[in-house]
Motif scaffolding. Structure first.
Motif, PDB file in Angstrom:
ATOM      1  N   UNK A  89     -29.543   8.038  -0.982  1.00 51.34           N
ATOM      2  CA  UNK A  89     -28.421   8.296  -1.896  1.00 51.34           C
ATOM      3  C   UNK A  89     -27.167   8.490  -1.067  1.00 51.34           C
ATOM      4  N   UNK A  90     -26.034   8.223  -1.695  1.00 51.65           N
ATOM      5  CA  UNK A  90     -24.734   8.360  -1.030  1.00 51.65           C
ATOM      6  C   UNK A  90     -23.766   9.055  -1.974  1.00 51.65           C
ATOM      7  N   UNK A  91     -22.982   9.955  -1.416  1.00 46.64           N
ATOM      8  CA  UNK A  91     -21.817  10.496  -2.120  1.00 46.64           C
ATOM      9  C   UNK A  91     -20.638  10.384  -1.161  1.00 46.64           C
ATOM     10  N   UNK A  92     -19.587   9.711  -1.609  1.00 47.26           N
ATOM     11  CA  UNK A  92     -18.450   9.520  -0.718  1.00 47.26           C
ATOM     12  C   UNK A  92     -17.150   9.414  -1.494  1.00 47.26           C
ATOM     13  N   UNK A  93     -16.068   9.726  -0.814  1.00 42.21           N
ATOM     14  CA  UNK A  93     -14.718   9.422  -1.276  1.00 42.21           C
ATOM     15  C   UNK A  93     -14.185   8.358  -0.339  1.00 42.21           C
ATOM     16  N   UNK A  94     -13.691   7.264  -0.906  1.00 39.28           N
ATOM     17  CA  UNK A  94     -13.213   6.154  -0.081  1.00 39.28           C
ATOM     18  C   UNK A  94     -11.889   5.633  -0.612  1.00 39.28           C
ATOM     19  N   UNK A  95     -11.217   4.875   0.232  1.00 36.06           N
ATOM     20  CA  UNK A  95      -9.888   4.355  -0.098  1.00 36.06           C
ATOM     21  C   UNK A  95      -9.912   2.832  -0.179  1.00 36.06           C
ATOM     22  N   UNK A  96      -9.155   2.296  -1.140  1.00 33.74           N
ATOM     23  CA  UNK A  96      -8.992   0.850  -1.319  1.00 33.74           C
ATOM     24  C   UNK A  96      -7.507   0.513  -1.227  1.00 33.74           C
ATOM     25  N   UNK A  97      -7.204  -0.685  -0.711  1.00 34.25           N
ATOM     26  CA  UNK A  97      -5.805  -1.079  -0.566  1.00 34.25           C
ATOM     27  C   UNK A  97      -5.617  -2.550  -0.910  1.00 34.25           C
ATOM     28  N   UNK A  98      -5.020  -2.879  -2.059  1.00 32.84           N
ATOM     29  CA  UNK A  98      -4.549  -4.246  -2.270  1.00 32.84           C
ATOM     30  C   UNK A  98      -3.251  -4.422  -1.460  1.00 32.84           C
ATOM     31  N   UNK A  99      -3.245  -5.386  -0.531  1.00 33.95           N
ATOM     32  CA  UNK A  99      -2.109  -5.590   0.366  1.00 33.95           C
ATOM     33  C   UNK A  99      -1.360  -6.851  -0.055  1.00 33.95           C
ATOM     34  N   UNK A 100      -0.066  -6.703  -0.267  1.00 34.94           N
ATOM     35  CA  UNK A 100       0.755  -7.810  -0.751  1.00 34.94           C
ATOM     36  C   UNK A 100       1.221  -8.704   0.397  1.00 34.94           C
ATOM     37  N   UNK A 101       1.862  -9.806   0.073  1.00 39.86           N
ATOM     38  CA  UNK A 101       2.267 -10.782   1.091  1.00 39.86           C
ATOM     39  C   UNK A 101       3.267 -10.209   2.093  1.00 39.86           C
ATOM     40  N   UNK A 102       4.043  -9.213   1.680  1.00 38.59           N
ATOM     41  CA  UNK A 102       5.007  -8.602   2.603  1.00 38.59           C
ATOM     42  C   UNK A 102       4.427  -7.423   3.375  1.00 38.59           C
ATOM     43  N   UNK A 103       3.135  -7.158   3.185  1.00 36.59           N
ATOM     44  CA  UNK A 103       2.477  -6.068   3.896  1.00 36.59           C
ATOM     45  C   UNK A 103       2.475  -4.744   3.165  1.00 36.59           C
ATOM     46  N   UNK A 104       3.149  -4.664   2.026  1.00 42.87           N
ATOM     47  CA  UNK A 104       3.164  -3.417   1.260  1.00 42.87           C
ATOM     48  C   UNK A 104       1.813  -3.244   0.550  1.00 42.87           C
ATOM     49  N   UNK A 105       1.476  -2.004   0.235  1.00 42.03           N
ATOM     50  CA  UNK A 105       0.189  -1.745  -0.413  1.00 42.03           C
ATOM     51  C   UNK A 105       0.260  -0.473  -1.244  1.00 42.03           C
TER      52      UNK A 105
END
Length: 447
Positions: free
Chosen positions: A178-194
């Motif tokens: 079993x796993x319990x975690x907090x994780x981060x996701x990042x959609x990164x745009x063409x100019x590098x912003x997220x």
């Protein structure tokens, strides 16, 4: 004429006999734990000496390990063997996937730093025990869309003969019970912003629980913590073992309405939560869910450079901003090694619907983890390229990921999932009950 027919019949008999012999040899389960690893990989190294023999993997934390400080890198002092770039990739093309080569063509700064290979994948003793005990008795359900006769094994087909069997090994593979975690996701745009996305996830495998319901692989709860406009949304999934008998069960809690609703759309190619349109629901964890919309062809094995032993990417000293680049992740942080992989090609069945017409997966022989994927659009063009940053989490022990990325070649954007550098340590091995994954529990988590 009669003699010619007899010769043809004799030749056909010889060929059929040879095929039968090859199949029988490939399904010799006594090899598990001897010439094959307990997971079904070739125990020996390769002839060139670039891939070592498996010697048990890395199953215990090194001295001084503290989960709060992150994973100690046992290979921190190693120097790269070489670096693959667009300038020299033709020299190594037999060890590369089309998607890797395309990334180097499109982005001049994309490179692959290759290090010595270490076969670190290792699991709990019971994973090996059940894999061998149940090998040969487990069968595919109708159309390959489920598994029959499985009791406790996380490796239903350690010696696969069909592509869909390899896909099931990936779906079923152990992640520490079993796993319990907090994780981060990042959609990164063409100019590098997220935009930062954050989730709290709990997954419990039925084989690790005391009171699982019949016909279950795992239970999954996902609570969105960020961004603010989605915070409080919760998804719950009960994943069936035999999906002919019972499709995926899914629910969502909507904080605005303060109610739980059924969510059958949390499957296949519906847009993934918090992904800004850059992944489908069955993209998560490289591939998940029912495999029934594709014909899965087992291409065979090949030696390949894949992202492996990425301890550097797990470092608690790293900030997310140091990992994210404009066109791709910081490739100086990604470690590639030569390993053997199974190659499986999924082609969309006639009449079936999915945004990907073809998916080609490269699956680590030692862990059954998809570590690279090339996915094609309806016109047959390479569309999305996936890299999974494999790492042996020796405190579980299990082979998992330091993160994963999907590059959208058409949109020229990318999505990074499952980063944990700035979060609390991942928790493994907690014993959960079915009540922890009820709709009542879903409502409580949402509130």
């Amino acid at each position: 004429m009669i003699q010619t027919s007899l010769r043809r019949l004799a030749l056909a008999t010889v060929v059929a006999s040879a095929c039968t012999t090859v199949f029988a040899q490939s399904a010799d389960y006594s090899k598990l734990g001897t010439t094959l690893t307990p997971m079904g990989a070739e125990k020996a190294g390769n002839a060139a000496g670039t891939i070592p023999a498996w010697d048990g993997g890395l199953s215990k934390p090194p001295a001084g390990f503290d989960a709060n400080k992150g994973y100690l890198d046992p290979f921190a002092n190693e120097k790269p063997l070489f670096t693959v770039t667009a300038a020299n990739m033709e020299q190594y093309k037999d060890k590369l996937a089309p998607g890797q080569m395309e990334l180097m063509k499109r982005f001049p700064t994309f490179k692959m730093v290759v290090y010595p290979s270490h076969r670190t994948a290792a699991y709990r003793a019971d994973i090996y025990k059940y894999a061998k005990e149940e090998a040969g008795s487990i069968k595919l359900a109708e159309g390959g869309n489920g598994i029959l006769n499985l009791k406790k094994s996380n490796v239903p087909f350690p010696i696969p003969t069909e592509g869909v069997q390899v896909i099931w090994n990936h779906i079923m593979r152990d992640l520490g019970g079993s796993i319990h975690r907090i994780s981060a996701d990042f959609p990164v745009q063409t100019n590098g912003s997220y935009t930062l996305g954050k989730r709290e996830e709990t997954i419990a495998f039925a084989s690790y629980m005391n009171d699982p319901e019949p016909n279950r692989i795992f239970y999954y709860m996902n609570k969105t913590l960020a961004p603010a406009n989605a915070a409080g949304e919760v998804a719950l999934v009960h994943e069936p073992l035999n999906q002919v008998q019972e499709p995926r069960l899914a629910w969502q809690y909507n904080p605005g309405q303060r109610r739980v609703i059924r969510a059958p759309e949390l499957a296949y190619d519906s847009p993934g939560i918090g992904a800004d349109g850059l992944r489908t629901n069955d993209d998560f964890n490289a591939f998940n869910g029912a495999p029934d919309r594709y014909n899965w062809k087992l291409i065979g094995k090949k030696e390949m450079f894949i992202a492996y032993n990425n301890y550097k990417l797990t470092s608690k000293d790293l900030k997310y901003s140091q990992i994210l680049g404009q066109s791709h992740v910081n490739q100086d942080l990604v470690r590639y090694e030569p390993h053997r992989v199974w190659v499986v090609e999924g082609t969309l069945k006639p009449g079936a619907r999915h945004i990907y017409s073809k998916r080609v997966f490269y699956i680590d022989e030692d862990s059954w983890t998809i570590l690279h994927g090339d996915q094609y659009d309806s016109r047959g063009g390479l569309w999305r390229v996936r890299e999974v940053f494999g790492v042996q989490l020796y405190n579980a022990p299990t082979f998992a990921q330091a993160g994963e990325v999907i590059y959208d070649l058409q949109a020229r954007r990318y999505l990074v999932n499952a980063l944990t550098n700035e979060e609390k340590p991942v928790e493994f091995g907690t014993k959960y009950s079915v009540a922890d994954f009820s709709t009542a529990a879903l409502r409580r988590v949402g509130r």
